[in-house]
Design a protein around this motif. Structure first.
Motif, PDB file in Angstrom:
ATOM      1  N   LEU A 124       0.820  -1.212   0.000  1.00  0.00           N
ATOM      2  CA  LEU A 124       0.000   0.000   0.000  1.00  0.00           C
ATOM      3  C   LEU A 124       0.854   1.262   0.000  1.00  0.00           C
ATOM      4  O   LEU A 124       0.548   2.232  -0.703  1.00  0.00           O
ATOM      5  CB  LEU A 124      -0.939  -0.007   1.205  1.00  0.00           C
ATOM      6  CG  LEU A 124      -1.873   1.197   1.326  1.00  0.00           C
ATOM      7  CD1 LEU A 124      -2.735   1.351   0.074  1.00  0.00           C
ATOM      8  CD2 LEU A 124      -2.757   1.073   2.564  1.00  0.00           C
ATOM      9  N   ASP A 125       1.935   1.273   0.787  1.00  0.00           N
ATOM     10  CA  ASP A 125       2.792   2.467   0.844  1.00  0.00           C
ATOM     11  C   ASP A 125       3.444   2.735  -0.506  1.00  0.00           C
ATOM     12  O   ASP A 125       3.490   3.887  -0.971  1.00  0.00           O
ATOM     13  CB  ASP A 125       3.867   2.286   1.922  1.00  0.00           C
ATOM     14  CG  ASP A 125       3.273   2.279   3.331  1.00  0.00           C
ATOM     15  OD1 ASP A 125       2.182   2.854   3.513  1.00  0.00           O
ATOM     16  OD2 ASP A 125       3.903   1.699   4.235  1.00  0.00           O
TER      17      ASP A 125
ATOM     18  N   LEU B  70      -3.586   3.539 -10.837  1.00  0.00           N
ATOM     19  CA  LEU B  70      -2.976   3.354  -9.519  1.00  0.00           C
ATOM     20  C   LEU B  70      -3.954   3.731  -8.411  1.00  0.00           C
ATOM     21  O   LEU B  70      -3.944   3.138  -7.323  1.00  0.00           O
ATOM     22  CB  LEU B  70      -1.703   4.185  -9.414  1.00  0.00           C
ATOM     23  CG  LEU B  70      -0.539   3.709 -10.293  1.00  0.00           C
ATOM     24  CD1 LEU B  70       0.603   4.723 -10.255  1.00  0.00           C
ATOM     25  CD2 LEU B  70      -0.046   2.342  -9.856  1.00  0.00           C
ATOM     26  N   GLY B  71      -4.792   4.718  -8.673  1.00  0.00           N
ATOM     27  CA  GLY B  71      -5.803   5.092  -7.695  1.00  0.00           C
ATOM     28  C   GLY B  71      -6.761   3.950  -7.402  1.00  0.00           C
ATOM     29  O   GLY B  71      -7.167   3.737  -6.253  1.00  0.00           O
ATOM     30  N   GLU B  72      -7.116   3.179  -8.445  1.00  0.00           N
ATOM     31  CA  GLU B  72      -7.963   2.001  -8.246  1.00  0.00           C
ATOM     32  C   GLU B  72      -7.263   0.980  -7.351  1.00  0.00           C
ATOM     33  O   GLU B  72      -7.874   0.397  -6.455  1.00  0.00           O
ATOM     34  CB  GLU B  72      -8.293   1.365  -9.597  1.00  0.00           C
ATOM     35  CG  GLU B  72      -9.216   2.184 -10.467  1.00  0.00           C
ATOM     36  CD  GLU B  72     -10.675   2.038 -10.059  1.00  0.00           C
ATOM     37  OE1 GLU B  72     -11.031   0.972  -9.511  1.00  0.00           O
ATOM     38  OE2 GLU B  72     -11.445   2.992 -10.251  1.00  0.00           O
ATOM     39  N   LEU B  73      -5.974   0.767  -7.574  1.00  0.00           N
ATOM     40  CA  LEU B  73      -5.229  -0.197  -6.768  1.00  0.00           C
ATOM     41  C   LEU B  73      -5.074   0.272  -5.324  1.00  0.00           C
ATOM     42  O   LEU B  73      -5.177  -0.521  -4.385  1.00  0.00           O
ATOM     43  CB  LEU B  73      -3.837  -0.445  -7.383  1.00  0.00           C
ATOM     44  CG  LEU B  73      -3.799  -1.186  -8.721  1.00  0.00           C
ATOM     45  CD1 LEU B  73      -2.366  -1.338  -9.193  1.00  0.00           C
ATOM     46  CD2 LEU B  73      -4.462  -2.552  -8.611  1.00  0.00           C
ATOM     47  N   VAL B  74      -4.814   1.560  -5.141  1.00  0.00           N
ATOM     48  CA  VAL B  74      -4.674   2.104  -3.783  1.00  0.00           C
ATOM     49  C   VAL B  74      -5.979   1.932  -3.015  1.00  0.00           C
ATOM     50  O   VAL B  74      -5.986   1.533  -1.840  1.00  0.00           O
ATOM     51  CB  VAL B  74      -4.272   3.592  -3.835  1.00  0.00           C
ATOM     52  CG1 VAL B  74      -4.389   4.220  -2.455  1.00  0.00           C
ATOM     53  CG2 VAL B  74      -2.851   3.733  -4.370  1.00  0.00           C
ATOM     54  N   GLU B  75      -7.080   2.200  -3.672  1.00  0.00           N
ATOM     55  CA  GLU B  75      -8.385   2.065  -3.022  1.00  0.00           C
ATOM     56  C   GLU B  75      -8.660   0.617  -2.620  1.00  0.00           C
ATOM     57  O   GLU B  75      -9.144   0.340  -1.520  1.00  0.00           O
ATOM     58  CB  GLU B  75      -9.477   2.557  -3.973  1.00  0.00           C
ATOM     59  CG  GLU B  75     -10.878   2.501  -3.384  1.00  0.00           C
ATOM     60  CD  GLU B  75     -11.928   3.000  -4.362  1.00  0.00           C
ATOM     61  OE1 GLU B  75     -13.116   2.752  -4.119  1.00  0.00           O
ATOM     62  OE2 GLU B  75     -11.545   3.632  -5.371  1.00  0.00           O
ATOM     63  N   ILE B  76      -8.305  -0.315  -3.496  1.00  0.00           N
ATOM     64  CA  ILE B  76      -8.536  -1.733  -3.201  1.00  0.00           C
ATOM     65  C   ILE B  76      -7.674  -2.190  -2.040  1.00  0.00           C
ATOM     66  O   ILE B  76      -8.132  -2.857  -1.107  1.00  0.00           O
ATOM     67  CB  ILE B  76      -8.247  -2.593  -4.450  1.00  0.00           C
ATOM     68  CG1 ILE B  76      -9.304  -2.327  -5.513  1.00  0.00           C
ATOM     69  CG2 ILE B  76      -8.215  -4.075  -4.093  1.00  0.00           C
ATOM     70  CD1 ILE B  76      -8.985  -2.948  -6.843  1.00  0.00           C
ATOM     71  N   ASP B  77      -6.382  -1.818  -2.054  1.00  0.00           N
ATOM     72  CA  ASP B  77      -5.490  -2.232  -0.990  1.00  0.00           C
ATOM     73  C   ASP B  77      -5.891  -1.600   0.353  1.00  0.00           C
ATOM     74  O   ASP B  77      -5.766  -2.220   1.409  1.00  0.00           O
ATOM     75  CB  ASP B  77      -4.039  -1.842  -1.335  1.00  0.00           C
ATOM     76  CG  ASP B  77      -3.333  -2.947  -2.090  1.00  0.00           C
ATOM     77  OD1 ASP B  77      -4.037  -3.673  -2.820  1.00  0.00           O
ATOM     78  OD2 ASP B  77      -2.113  -3.109  -1.934  1.00  0.00           O
ATOM     79  N   ALA B  78      -6.378  -0.373   0.293  1.00  0.00           N
ATOM     80  CA  ALA B  78      -6.819   0.278   1.529  1.00  0.00           C
ATOM     81  C   ALA B  78      -8.012  -0.472   2.132  1.00  0.00           C
ATOM     82  O   ALA B  78      -8.098  -0.668   3.330  1.00  0.00           O
ATOM     83  CB  ALA B  78      -7.183   1.723   1.236  1.00  0.00           C
ATOM     84  N   LYS B  79      -8.925  -0.921   1.264  1.00  0.00           N
ATOM     85  CA  LYS B  79     -10.070  -1.687   1.748  1.00  0.00           C
ATOM     86  C   LYS B  79      -9.635  -3.021   2.352  1.00  0.00           C
ATOM     87  O   LYS B  79     -10.172  -3.463   3.373  1.00  0.00           O
ATOM     88  CB  LYS B  79     -11.057  -1.933   0.606  1.00  0.00           C
ATOM     89  CG  LYS B  79     -11.809  -0.690   0.155  1.00  0.00           C
ATOM     90  CD  LYS B  79     -12.767  -1.033  -0.969  1.00  0.00           C
ATOM     91  CE  LYS B  79     -13.553   0.198  -1.398  1.00  0.00           C
ATOM     92  NZ  LYS B  79     -14.501  -0.122  -2.519  1.00  0.00           N
ATOM     93  N   LEU B  80      -8.649  -3.657   1.732  1.00  0.00           N
ATOM     94  CA  LEU B  80      -8.176  -4.946   2.230  1.00  0.00           C
ATOM     95  C   LEU B  80      -7.515  -4.797   3.588  1.00  0.00           C
ATOM     96  O   LEU B  80      -7.659  -5.662   4.461  1.00  0.00           O
ATOM     97  CB  LEU B  80      -7.189  -5.569   1.224  1.00  0.00           C
ATOM     98  CG  LEU B  80      -7.794  -6.048  -0.097  1.00  0.00           C
ATOM     99  CD1 LEU B  80      -6.694  -6.542  -1.029  1.00  0.00           C
ATOM    100  CD2 LEU B  80      -8.818  -7.163   0.151  1.00  0.00           C
ATOM    101  N   GLU B  81      -6.770  -3.707   3.781  1.00  0.00           N
ATOM    102  CA  GLU B  81      -6.079  -3.513   5.068  1.00  0.00           C
ATOM    103  C   GLU B  81      -7.053  -3.142   6.176  1.00  0.00           C
ATOM    104  O   GLU B  81      -6.770  -3.358   7.341  1.00  0.00           O
ATOM    105  CB  GLU B  81      -5.004  -2.432   4.925  1.00  0.00           C
ATOM    106  CG  GLU B  81      -3.848  -2.897   4.048  1.00  0.00           C
ATOM    107  CD  GLU B  81      -2.560  -2.134   4.341  1.00  0.00           C
ATOM    108  OE1 GLU B  81      -2.603  -1.199   5.170  1.00  0.00           O
ATOM    109  OE2 GLU B  81      -1.528  -2.486   3.774  1.00  0.00           O
ATOM    110  N   GLU B  82      -8.194  -2.567   5.806  1.00  0.00           N
ATOM    111  CA  GLU B  82      -9.209  -2.263   6.809  1.00  0.00           C
ATOM    112  C   GLU B  82      -9.811  -3.559   7.366  1.00  0.00           C
ATOM    113  O   GLU B  82     -10.240  -3.682   8.462  1.00  0.00           O
ATOM    114  CB  GLU B  82     -10.314  -1.402   6.190  1.00  0.00           C
ATOM    115  CG  GLU B  82      -9.858   0.016   5.894  1.00  0.00           C
ATOM    116  CD  GLU B  82     -10.939   0.816   5.197  1.00  0.00           C
ATOM    117  OE1 GLU B  82     -12.028   0.236   4.949  1.00  0.00           O
ATOM    118  OE2 GLU B  82     -10.723   2.002   4.873  1.00  0.00           O
TER     119      GLU B  82
END
Length: 331
Positions: free
Chosen positions: A262-263, A319-331
């Motif tokens: 994510l970072d 990349l914004g789509e990927l960041v959003e997906i990874d953020a949801k997964l980490e939640e």
């Protein structure tokens, strides 16, 4: 009437000439089609040369071989020559089968698969995987990352073979368009099998796939703009500079997407933010500089900066789509 010796030479020579004619006619083919043609040519050439050698030995040294065999048959001359054709094809098939390993190896080395065949086919997502939706979704994501990882090749071609870049860019575009279509078709089929709880994951994958298709077109346009700008004395250095800058941004994005950190994704996303102000400054610098650009150079400058701006914008969206997906997964 031709005697049997003369008829043998005509049969062997016509097959040899036919093989060479086929090779010349197929000179424009590439990839697997060329490999198949060359294999058929070698079949005719090798068999004809071998039988001509036997003909020479039999004719000059009296060793009973093909001619002695067919003339010993209690049939008319026409049927005897039919047996010659049979011997030709059976012998050729046996020779090519026995030596198929080294022959095929050399053909593949001399005439490798075309870029469309090498790149344009699915590597992971095959028909049998569709029946297992969870596995198919994972394989589809691998195809997505593979597609993304192929995009920097556009820029490698610009650096390595600048003179041939326009043609190579067109070839690469066709190959990736073919791959994009294959993935699109597989995702459409997958939609009929995916479970309700996985539908959001599939929708995200389809959206990213759509963006990647746009990114492919943007990068292809950018490469064509670079090729045009490199012909200008005033714009060639700018073309080289923006190519290297975009290459670094794209490679960084590919690495971040592959590692799914994510970072790293957030950093790559931030580095690909809106470049409109920078592009505007570059245009003003060149348009109001110490040297005067011609009309074609002005168009090339606009094309180059606009194509780069759009490519980075689409990459930023992906990349914004990927960041959003990874953020949801980490939640």
């Amino acid at each position: 009437m031709l005697d049997t010796w003369t008829t043998l030479v005509i049969i062997y020579g016509s097959n040899l000439g036919g093989g060479l004619s086929t090779y010349l006619i197929a000179s424009g083919l590439r990839g697997t089609a060329r490999q198949i043609t060359v294999f058929q040519v070698l079949f005719n050439v090798i068999t004809a040369l071998f039988l001509l050698l036997l003909f020479f030995i039999e004719r000059n040294y009296g060793v009973p071989l093909v001619h002695a065999f067919v003339t010993s048959l209690k049939v008319d001359t026409g049927q005897q020559m039919a047996f010659v054709y049979l011997i030709y094809n059976v012998l050729g098939a046996v020779v090519m089968y026995v030596f198929r390993g080294p022959i095929l190896e050399r053909i593949q080395r001399w005439y490798p698969p075309s870029i469309e065949e090498d790149i344009g086919k699915l590597r992971y997502l095959h028909d049998h995987a569709i029946d297992t939706p969870n596995l198919a979704l994972e394989l589809a994501e691998k195809e997505e990352l593979r597609f993304l990882s192929l995009l920097p090749r556009y820029l490698d071609q610009l650096r390595d073979q600048p003179g041939a870049a326009p043609v190579l860019t067109d070839n690469m575009t066709r190959a990736l368009d073919q791959l994009h279509g294959a993935i699109d078709e597989a995702l459409g089929e997958l939609g009929h099998h995916v479970r309700a709880e996985d539908s959001e994951r599939l929708i995200s994958l389809v959206n990213r796939h759509r963006i990647l298709g746009s990114l492919n077109g943007c990068i292809a346009s950018f490469c064509k703009s670079v090729s045009a700008a490199e012909k200008s004395e005033h714009l060639s250095s700018l073309a080289m500079l923006v190519t290297e800058a975009f290459d670094a941004t794209l490679v960084n994005a590919v690495e971040a997407a592959s590692e799914q950190d994510l970072d790293d994704l957030a950093m790559a996303w931030a580095s690909s933010d809106d470049k409109s102000d920078k592009m505007r400054n570059i245009r003003q610098k060149f348009l109001m500089g110490d040297f005067e650009l011609g009309d074609s150079e002005r168009l090339d400058l606009m094309s180059l900066t606009t194509a780069l701006e759009r490519a980075i914008w689409v990459l930023h969206e992906y990349l914004g789509e990927l960041v959003e997906i990874d953020a949801k997964l980490e939640e």
